[in-house]
Design a protein around this motif. Structure first.
Motif, short mmCIF file in Angstrom:
data_model
loop_
_atom_site.label_atom_id
_atom_site.label_comp_id
_atom_site.label_asym_id
_atom_site.label_seq_id
_atom_site.Cartn_x
_atom_site.Cartn_y
_atom_site.Cartn_z
N LYS A 1 0.75 -1.32 0.02
CA LYS A 1 0.20 0.00 -0.08
C LYS A 1 0.68 1.31 0.09
O LYS A 1 0.24 2.47 -0.09
CB LYS A 1 -0.92 0.02 1.08
CG LYS A 1 -1.87 -1.50 1.22
CD LYS A 1 -2.71 -1.21 2.38
CE LYS A 1 -3.61 -2.62 2.38
NZ LYS A 1 -4.37 -2.69 1.20
N LYS B 1 -6.57 7.26 -4.24
CA LYS B 1 -6.92 7.56 -2.69
C LYS B 1 -8.40 7.34 -2.48
O LYS B 1 -8.85 6.84 -1.40
CB LYS B 1 -6.40 8.94 -2.45
CG LYS B 1 -6.73 9.36 -1.09
CD LYS B 1 -5.58 8.38 -0.04
CE LYS B 1 -5.46 8.59 1.27
NZ LYS B 1 -4.76 7.62 2.17
N ASN B 2 -9.22 7.93 -3.44
CA ASN B 2 -10.66 7.78 -3.01
C ASN B 2 -10.99 6.00 -3.22
O ASN B 2 -11.95 5.46 -2.53
CB ASN B 2 -11.54 8.24 -4.41
CG ASN B 2 -11.32 9.84 -4.20
OD1 ASN B 2 -11.21 10.46 -2.96
ND2 ASN B 2 -11.65 10.55 -5.07
N PRO C 1 -8.62 4.09 0.39
CA PRO C 1 -8.42 5.18 1.43
C PRO C 1 -7.05 4.82 2.24
O PRO C 1 -6.47 5.84 2.43
CB PRO C 1 -9.69 5.06 2.12
CG PRO C 1 -10.68 4.33 1.33
CD PRO C 1 -10.13 3.47 0.38
N LEU D 1 -3.68 9.93 -8.51
CA LEU D 1 -3.36 9.76 -7.30
C LEU D 1 -4.78 9.91 -6.32
O LEU D 1 -4.98 9.28 -5.62
CB LEU D 1 -2.45 10.57 -6.52
CG LEU D 1 -0.83 10.13 -7.44
CD1 LEU D 1 0.09 11.18 -6.41
CD2 LEU D 1 -0.58 8.88 -7.21
N ARG D 2 -5.47 11.11 -6.81
CA ARG D 2 -6.50 11.38 -5.81
C ARG D 2 -7.58 10.33 -6.23
O ARG D 2 -8.67 9.81 -5.35
CB ARG D 2 -7.17 12.82 -6.51
CG ARG D 2 -8.53 12.89 -5.57
CD ARG D 2 -8.29 12.93 -4.20
NE ARG D 2 -7.08 13.82 -3.84
CZ ARG D 2 -6.78 13.93 -2.60
NH1 ARG D 2 -7.11 13.04 -1.47
NH2 ARG D 2 -5.50 14.66 -2.24
N SER E 1 -4.10 3.68 1.04
CA SER E 1 -3.18 3.63 0.05
C SER E 1 -2.02 4.90 0.83
O SER E 1 -2.58 5.95 1.28
CB SER E 1 -3.29 3.85 -1.27
OG SER E 1 -4.12 5.02 -1.64
N ASN E 2 -0.91 4.78 0.69
CA ASN E 2 0.31 5.88 0.96
C ASN E 2 1.02 6.13 -0.12
O ASN E 2 2.07 5.09 -0.20
CB ASN E 2 0.99 5.23 2.29
CG ASN E 2 1.90 6.22 2.72
OD1 ASN E 2 1.83 7.19 2.85
ND2 ASN E 2 3.05 5.60 3.49
N VAL F 1 -1.29 10.82 0.57
CA VAL F 1 -1.11 11.05 -0.47
C VAL F 1 -0.49 12.20 -0.74
O VAL F 1 -0.95 13.45 -0.42
CB VAL F 1 -2.40 11.07 -1.60
CG1 VAL F 1 -1.99 11.42 -2.91
CG2 VAL F 1 -2.94 9.98 -1.80
N THR G 1 -1.87 6.75 6.58
CA THR G 1 -1.75 6.95 5.00
C THR G 1 -1.60 8.41 4.56
O THR G 1 -2.24 9.31 5.31
CB THR G 1 -2.90 6.26 4.60
OG1 THR G 1 -4.12 6.67 4.84
CG2 THR G 1 -2.81 4.88 5.12
#
Length: 454
Positions: free
Chosen positions: A387, A412-413, A416, A408-409, A418-419, A452, A450
């Motif tokens: 992740k 992330k959505n 959630p 990336l956004r 993920s890093n 972004v 986490t």
């Protein structure tokens, strides 16, 4: 020099063009002529006689794979020398001959070649250079132009520049991709992917410091020697024993965060381009996970089907690409089977599976640069438990900013936990800034938080 973007004032651009026109007309009125001879490059053909005599310098990209590929080409009669894996001076040489506005990989490739030519180790009358061309919309296809201009400017215009491309963009009587060479090359790629996967998986946990690297060196030599008589039986036997030995290497009972490394192909694999990020990740107490190089070839081939369906192309090209994908998967079949049965390793997925994964967030029509493949790699890593991700791209590499930073956004959505951190690389980038951003991501990974970081 005009730089135009979505907010540029076209009035200013028109004024500069009018000024240029006025200057040209004024020079003609005064009878002034350009000084010196005009730039002219005459391509030198690589002949069959050159194959016997010439040393061919290869720019470095993926050190583990290129050690084996170098042997595959040598066994086909080409005396190839691969540039060093870590060489910061090559960047300094590159910026002397390539405009800083060009992408970072172009600067590194040119710098590596010129540094080797300037080293005094070669007879420059019996030396050639080679570069791969993908045929895509990325500037990587045009590196050969950068190289030729740089060689001309440095006084090496007589040195042949070979193009390595499946499409056969340029013909050279002394350089052919023969079936034995392709056979050895595919074996070298599979060996390289396997060695990279196994080494990076066990090295952070080795009980005896240095034992992972020693085992890698042992198997690198075995794989290299096996290319001399590349029988399928020996190939399969080596894969089985290689995985078994790495799977049984003594390790400590410890859990470390796993960090996926993805991005533009040269920056992803080349230690000079990415400031040796694998060593950094391991030094910070994490495990680096780097996807297979072979997957990039499969991505390039798989894109032909989409182009034929929605854009242009021939049905024969689709059939040929699917056939080649099948052949490549045949070479990887034993490795996949053995990895699936191992305790520590996981096999790579089919390119069709990666495409289905990527299509959740992005159209498969994105085929410039790493295209949808970059998004697919990140999703695959996250879904397989990795992740934490570093997404690397050369500064101003527009395709990879779109399919890397641009998703990336969305990632992330969808995921959630993920890093992810996006890092730009170029000759003027602050290494300290890159280091701090990567360490911030790693600190989040170590604490279980986490983020972004774009």
């Amino acid at each position: 020099c005009l730089k135009i973007d979505e907010i540029s004032n076209l009035g200013a651009a028109r004024s500069r063009l009018r000024s240029l026109k006025a200057a040209v007309l004024e020079r003609e009125r005064q009878g002034r002529r350009p000084q010196g001879s005009p730039y002219r490059y005459v391509r030198r053909i690589f002949t069959r006689d050159m194959k016997k005599e010439h040393t061919i310098i290869v720019p470095q990209m993926a050190p583990i794979h290129f050690r084996l590929l170098q042997e595959a080409f040598r066994l086909s009669g080409y005396n190839m020398v691969v540039c060093p894996a870590l060489d910061k001076e090559a960047v300094d040489v590159g910026v002397q001959y390539v405009n800083n506005d060009a992408c970072y990989p172009a600067i590194i490739v040119v710098g590596q070649l010129l540094k080797e030519l300037n080293s005094g180790r070669y007879d420059l009358q019996k030396t050639s250079v080679i570069i791969s061309q993908t045929g895509g919309g990325c500037r990587a296809t045009n590196y050969i132009g950068f190289i030729r201009k740089a060689l001309q400017d440095a006084g090496y215009g007589h040195i042949p520049v070979l193009s390595l491309s499946a499409q056969g963009f340029e013909k050279n009587p002394g350089f052919k991709l023969t079936p034995p060479l392709l056979h050895r090359g595919m074996m070298a790629l599979v060996y390289g992917d396997l060695l990279m996967k196994c080494l990076l998986r066990v090295r952070p946990y080795e009980k005896v410091p240095g034992s992972g690297d020693l085992l890698y060196e042992k198997w690198n030599e075995i794989c290299r020697l096996s290319l001399r008589s590349p029988s399928p039986q020996r190939f399969r036997k080596n894969i089985v024993k290689l995985v078994e030995e790495f799977d049984s290497l003594e390790t400590v009972d410890q859990v470390k965060p796993r960090v996926g490394l993805v991005g533009e192909i040269l920056v992803k694999y080349h230690p000079t381009a990415n400031n040796d990020i694998v060593s950094l990740v391991e030094a910070e107490g994490a495990e680096a996970v780097v996807p297979d190089l072979t997957d990039f070839l499969l991505y390039s081939l798989f894109g032909i089907s989409f182009r034929y369906r929605y854009l242009a192309g021939k049905k024969l090209e689709v059939a040929a690409s699917n056939l080649i994908i099948g052949i490549i998967e045949l070479y990887r079949r034993t490795a996949k089977e053995v990895l699936a049965k191992s305790r520590r390793f996981t096999p790579p997925k089919l390119i069709q599976e990666l495409a289905r994964t990527a299509s959740k967030l992005i159209s498969l029509g994105h085929q410039t640069g790493e295209g949808w493949f970059l998004t697919g790699e990140m999703i695959d890593l996250i879904e397989s438990g990795v992740k934490n991700i570093v997404c690397m791209q050369p500064f101003a590499c527009l395709p990879n900013h779109v399919v890397g930073k641009g998703v990336l956004r969305g990632l992330k959505n969808a995921y959630p936990d993920s890093n992810i951190v996006a890092i730009d690389y170029d000759p003027g980038a602050s290494e300290v800034n890159q280091l701090n951003r990567i360490k911030l991501m790693l600190s989040s990974a170590l604490t279980g938080k986490t983020a972004v970081i774009s």
